[in-house]
Design a protein around this motif. Structure first.
Motif, PDB file in Angstrom:
ATOM      1  N   TYR A 539       0.369  -0.635  -0.209  1.00 42.37           N
ATOM      2  CA  TYR A 539       0.085   0.370   0.205  1.00 42.37           C
ATOM      3  C   TYR A 539       0.450   1.449   0.009  1.00 42.37           C
ATOM      4  N   PHE A 540       1.610   1.002   0.909  1.00 40.50           N
ATOM      5  CA  PHE A 540       2.906   2.432   0.713  1.00 40.50           C
ATOM      6  C   PHE A 540       3.535   2.704  -0.491  1.00 40.50           C
ATOM      7  N   GLY A 541       3.723   1.146  -1.603  1.00 33.07           N
ATOM      8  CA  GLY A 541       4.711   1.285  -3.004  1.00 33.07           C
ATOM      9  C   GLY A 541       3.643   2.036  -3.627  1.00 33.07           C
ATOM     10  N   LEU A 542       2.130   2.010  -3.709  1.00 33.81           N
ATOM     11  CA  LEU A 542       1.518   2.278  -4.323  1.00 33.81           C
ATOM     12  C   LEU A 542       0.710   3.643  -3.917  1.00 33.81           C
ATOM     13  N   GLY A 543       1.115   4.193  -2.675  1.00 27.85           N
ATOM     14  CA  GLY A 543       0.708   5.847  -2.786  1.00 27.85           C
ATOM     15  C   GLY A 543       2.010   6.238  -3.409  1.00 27.85           C
ATOM     16  N   ALA A 544       3.057   6.010  -3.010  1.00 28.04           N
ATOM     17  CA  ALA A 544       4.528   6.284  -3.309  1.00 28.04           C
ATOM     18  C   ALA A 544       4.386   7.424  -4.661  1.00 28.04           C
ATOM     19  N   LEU A 545       3.343   5.595  -5.493  1.00 32.08           N
ATOM     20  CA  LEU A 545       3.581   6.281  -6.598  1.00 32.08           C
ATOM     21  C   LEU A 545       2.258   7.645  -7.100  1.00 32.08           C
ATOM     22  N   LEU A 546       1.784   6.817  -6.523  1.00 32.05           N
ATOM     23  CA  LEU A 546       0.233   8.288  -6.682  1.00 32.05           C
ATOM     24  C   LEU A 546       0.934   9.723  -6.351  1.00 32.05           C
ATOM     25  N   LEU A 547       1.728   9.821  -5.699  1.00 39.64           N
ATOM     26  CA  LEU A 547       2.299  10.885  -4.680  1.00 39.64           C
ATOM     27  C   LEU A 547       3.598  11.674  -5.974  1.00 39.64           C
ATOM     28  N   LEU A 548       4.333  10.409  -6.912  1.00 42.53           N
ATOM     29  CA  LEU A 548       4.982  11.205  -8.179  1.00 42.53           C
ATOM     30  C   LEU A 548       4.158  11.435  -9.127  1.00 42.53           C
ATOM     31  N   VAL A 549       2.760  10.419  -9.126  1.00 45.79           N
ATOM     32  CA  VAL A 549       1.820  11.661 -10.481  1.00 45.79           C
ATOM     33  C   VAL A 549       1.420  12.620 -10.093  1.00 45.79           C
ATOM     34  N   LEU A 550       0.944  13.010  -8.791  1.00 50.16           N
ATOM     35  CA  LEU A 550       0.001  14.420  -7.941  1.00 50.16           C
ATOM     36  C   LEU A 550       1.426  15.128  -8.008  1.00 50.16           C
ATOM     37  N   HIS A 551       2.570  15.075  -7.491  1.00 47.98           N
ATOM     38  CA  HIS A 551       3.965  15.763  -7.995  1.00 47.98           C
ATOM     39  C   HIS A 551       4.065  15.820  -9.856  1.00 47.98           C
ATOM     40  N   VAL A 552       4.057  15.299 -10.396  1.00 45.84           N
ATOM     41  CA  VAL A 552       4.785  16.062 -11.774  1.00 45.84           C
ATOM     42  C   VAL A 552       3.363  16.825 -11.818  1.00 45.84           C
ATOM     43  N   ILE A 553       2.124  16.451 -12.127  1.00 49.60           N
ATOM     44  CA  ILE A 553       0.833  17.282 -12.083  1.00 49.60           C
ATOM     45  C   ILE A 553       0.537  18.329 -11.885  1.00 49.60           C
ATOM     46  N   VAL A 554       1.030  18.741 -10.494  1.00 48.45           N
ATOM     47  CA  VAL A 554       1.079  19.870  -9.704  1.00 48.45           C
ATOM     48  C   VAL A 554       3.117  20.753 -10.094  1.00 48.45           C
ATOM     49  N   ARG A 555       3.368  19.988 -10.014  1.00 45.24           N
ATOM     50  CA  ARG A 555       3.857  21.406 -11.028  1.00 45.24           C
ATOM     51  C   ARG A 555       4.005  21.775 -12.633  1.00 45.24           C
ATOM     52  N   ARG A 556       3.712  20.832 -13.274  1.00 42.82           N
ATOM     53  CA  ARG A 556       3.541  21.238 -15.077  1.00 42.82           C
ATOM     54  C   ARG A 556       2.266  22.447 -14.556  1.00 42.82           C
ATOM     55  N   ILE A 557       1.557  21.927 -13.791  1.00 43.74           N
ATOM     56  CA  ILE A 557       0.408  22.978 -13.591  1.00 43.74           C
ATOM     57  C   ILE A 557       1.376  24.447 -13.132  1.00 43.74           C
ATOM     58  N   HIS A 558       1.532  24.573 -11.895  1.00 40.65           N
ATOM     59  CA  HIS A 558       2.378  25.642 -11.782  1.00 40.65           C
ATOM     60  C   HIS A 558       3.658  26.494 -12.702  1.00 40.65           C
ATOM     61  N   ASP A 559       3.748  25.446 -13.054  1.00 38.91           N
ATOM     62  CA  ASP A 559       5.193  26.396 -14.294  1.00 38.91           C
ATOM     63  C   ASP A 559       4.245  26.795 -15.164  1.00 38.91           C
ATOM     64  N   ARG A 560       2.829  26.382 -15.637  1.00 35.51           N
ATOM     65  CA  ARG A 560       2.361  26.641 -17.079  1.00 35.51           C
ATOM     66  C   ARG A 560       1.817  28.376 -16.270  1.00 35.51           C
ATOM     67  N   PHE A 561       0.595  27.745 -15.515  1.00 34.52           N
ATOM     68  CA  PHE A 561       0.182  29.501 -14.881  1.00 34.52           C
ATOM     69  C   PHE A 561       1.060  30.245 -13.687  1.00 34.52           C
ATOM     70  N   ALA A 562       2.029  30.196 -13.405  1.00 30.09           N
ATOM     71  CA  ALA A 562       2.671  30.665 -12.947  1.00 30.09           C
ATOM     72  C   ALA A 562       3.913  31.473 -13.503  1.00 30.09           C
ATOM     73  N   PRO A 563       3.704  32.444 -14.291  1.00 29.89           N
ATOM     74  CA  PRO A 563       4.123  33.060 -15.990  1.00 29.89           C
ATOM     75  C   PRO A 563       6.152  33.724 -14.747  1.00 29.89           C
ATOM     76  N   LYS A 564       5.979  33.971 -13.301  1.00 30.26           N
ATOM     77  CA  LYS A 564       7.050  34.320 -12.658  1.00 30.26           C
ATOM     78  C   LYS A 564       8.342  33.033 -12.127  1.00 30.26           C
ATOM     79  N   PHE A 565       7.503  32.046 -12.163  1.00 33.46           N
ATOM     80  CA  PHE A 565       8.182  30.774 -12.180  1.00 33.46           C
ATOM     81  C   PHE A 565       8.787  30.283 -13.630  1.00 33.46           C
TER      82      PHE A 565
END
Length: 605
Positions: A539-565
């Motif tokens: 369960y922790f392994g599946l949770g870590a992979l889920l966090l990986l997906v969320l991390h990538v998505i959040v970073r992509r969203i942030h880079d797209r909608f935060a021009p100063k970064f």
């Protein structure tokens, strides 16, 4: 040959990392299993390891700020090194929780047996049971069992113990010695059944312990009662012995409070030594923070070397004993940390940077969304790290007990080898290459790589049946700790305003351990007790992979909608430096701030 010269100024720093990790390696990984041997359950250990990181969370930024404010980094560093050594050594003298042998006495249809089931989250040693089943010697177990009135009626009518009944009838308990052969035992549904051949009531009074069958006879009750047991075979005695203290009552034991206080003191000591030590390291490296991994890798060398030695010595000193003798590792720890104190006192470090308003300077960092994401990543990695730090060895011992053979005899050697591979096969090369890796892929991609490493590592743990196959899996520790720690420490050093280095290192470490590791310990302790180690790791392994997906998505969203970064833009450095020159005062302070801003632009844009 100019580039091959040894930097003598950094030798005490490298020696500290080596000795400190060498000194804590014999103790820290074994501490959950030491607590288990003292008689504490997974739930209790998990709860304690939930509180410990919170103590570290409070201590790191607090004493880091004190060190920065009064410019006493080295003094606090040495004082907490002493606290760590003394607290750990005191744990050696804590006595185990009193434990009793406990069985259920079953008697029906002419068959009598003693049944023992381990408490929730525990397993019986199948290799010991298999060895005992081959023995033909006599086994005698003294029993003191609860009795009800109807039980006395049955015993006195069918057991041919009239003299015993005249003396003891209708007492709340009855006593006898169960006599059988050592090999007359079976393991059924994780419970141990010992067949009883006869009962000895003293003075030569023997009984075949016959009970009428309760099956098909609605008037006949099933004779089953709990007993305290003490057997004359040490291995059988160990199998049926466990603490009778419920988890909710453990706070009434002085052993618990001694363990808790010493663990808190040692954890706080380690927390401050690590965070302030890293701050000292980055200050001594000055404008070469990428060389941090080259210093920290000596810690991996010390940890790996002495964890292997510790595992071998524990098994060697425990030969012929039912429980493990950990005293040798406590003396190893004390000697190595004393050497660390001597070496660390030679550090040529003088704190030159001073923040006039630490709270304001550190608080300004939290205005950055990227920094918030970074802190949340530290929490996620902390959740995963807690499972490795506190319950991997517990899982290996359960696998060894279930697999049989002589695995438990060499379990500490296996655990030591696992730590050795973690360090030499994982941490050491990745610490050495961390500067190059971070330059190539950047801090953000390194964060994603760490989560991927945890996902793969935990899923592989969940598939283990033979504990020795853990060894190749430990190579992933280079990603999940080597890359992680270098990323976390260097990221925090770069964003720290001048004079707040120890404060921010402490704050980042506090978020990682105080929030992430703390929550992970609590969750893992509960899951281990409820569903076992394999499912917990899955369960922790599946949770870590889920966090990986969320991390990538959040970073992509942030880079797209935060021009100063967004993507790096060309900077007019002449105009930039002129503006800085107008905004800041003295030459020395200006140089430090300009240097810090330029580094931040280079790393984050």
């Amino acid at each position: 040959m100019e580039n091959m010269r040894i930097n003598r100024r950094l030798l005490p720093l490298k020696s500290h990392y080596f000795l400190f990790n060498a000194g804590t390696a014999p103790i820290v990984p074994f501490m959950p299993t030491i607590a288990r041997q003292l008689g504490f359950s997974t739930v209790v250990v998990g709860t304690v390891y939930t509180i410990l990181p919170i103590m570290g969370m409070l201590a790191k930024p607090t004493f880091g700020a004190i060190a920065d404010r009064f410019q006493r980094q080295k003094l606090l560093f040495l004082l907490f090194l002493i606290l760590t050594a003394v607290s750990f050594f005191a744990i050696m003298f804590i006595p185990p929780i009193p434990a009793d042998g406990s069985v259920d006495f079953h008697c029906s249809g002419g068959a009598v047996d003693l049944k023992h089931c381990p408490r929730e989250g525990e397993q019986l040693d199948t290799s010991t049971i298999a060895a005992l089943q081959q023995e033909n010697g006599t086994l005698r177990c003294d029993l003191v069992c609860s009795a009800e009135t109807w039980m006395w009626d049955l015993m006195c009518d069918h057991w041919n113990i009239s003299q015993y009944c005249r003396d003891h009838r209708n007492e709340p308990e009855f006593s006898l010695t169960a006599v059988t052969k050592v090999g007359d035992m079976k393991l059924i549904d994780d419970c141990l059944f010992i067949v009883v051949r006869e009962g000895d009531f003293g003075s030569g009074l023997l009984s075949n312990l016959f009970c009428p069958s309760h099956l098909g006879n609605v008037s006949q009750k099933y004779f089953k009662t709990p007993c305290r047991a003490q057997c004359d075979n040490a291995q059988v005695e160990h199998l049926i012995t466990e603490t009778s203290i419920a988890n909710r009552d453990v706070t009434g034991l002085y052993q618990f409070w001694l363990l808790f206080i010493f663990l808190v003191a040692s954890w706080v000591g380690m927390a401050v030594v690590v965070s302030v030590g890293d701050a000292i390291c980055f200050e001594m490296l000055d404008d070469q923070p990428h060389l941090y991994g080259n210093q920290r890798l000596w810690g991996a060398v010390g940890w790996g070397t002495f964890s292997i030695i510790a595992g071998l010595l524990v098994d060697k000193f425990s030969e012929g004993q039912i429980t493990k003798d950990y005293s040798v590792v406590f003396y190893m720890m004390l000697i190595l940390l004393i050497l660390d104190m001597v070496v660390s006192s030679k550090l040529e470090h003088t704190q030159t940077k001073l923040s006039t308003n630490i709270i304001k300077d550190v608080g300004a960092i939290f205005a950055s969304v990227k920094i918030i994401i970074f802190f949340l990543w530290c929490v996620g990695v902390g959740l995963c790290t807690a499972l490795v730090w506190n319950f991997l060895f517990w899982h290996l011992e359960d696998l060894a007990a279930a697999h049989g053979g002589d695995h438990l005899e060499w379990i500490k050697t296996l655990q030591g080898l696992a730590m050795g591979i973690q360090c030499f096969g994982g941490e050491l090369p990745f610490f050495f290459l961390s500067g190059w890796i971070l330059k190539k892929i950047g801090h953000i991609h390194a964060m994603s790589l760490v989560l991927l490493g945890f996902g793969l590592r935990f899923l592989l743990y969940s598939a283990l049946t033979n504990p020795w196959w853990v060894l190749p899996i430990e190579l992933l520790n280079g990603i999940t700790f080597g890359i992680f720690y270098s990323t976390m420490a260097s990221y925090a050093s770069i964003v720290a305003p001048p004079g707040t280095e120890a404060t921010l290192q402490g704050l980042v470490g506090a978020v990682f351990e105080g929030v992430g590791v703390s929550m992970g310990s609590l969750i893992a302790g509960i899951l281990f007790a409820k569903i076992g180690g394999s499912l917990t790791f899955r369960y922790f392994g599946l949770g870590a992979l889920l966090l990986l997906v969320l991390h990538v998505i959040v970073r992509r969203i942030h880079d797209r909608f935060a021009p100063k970064f967004g993507p790096r833009k060309k900077v007019n450095f002449v105009g930039f430096l002129n503006e800085i020159r107008q905004r800041f005062g003295g030459r020395k302070e200006r140089h430090e701030k300009v240097h810090k801003i330029i580094i931040s632009l280079t790393i984050f844009n």
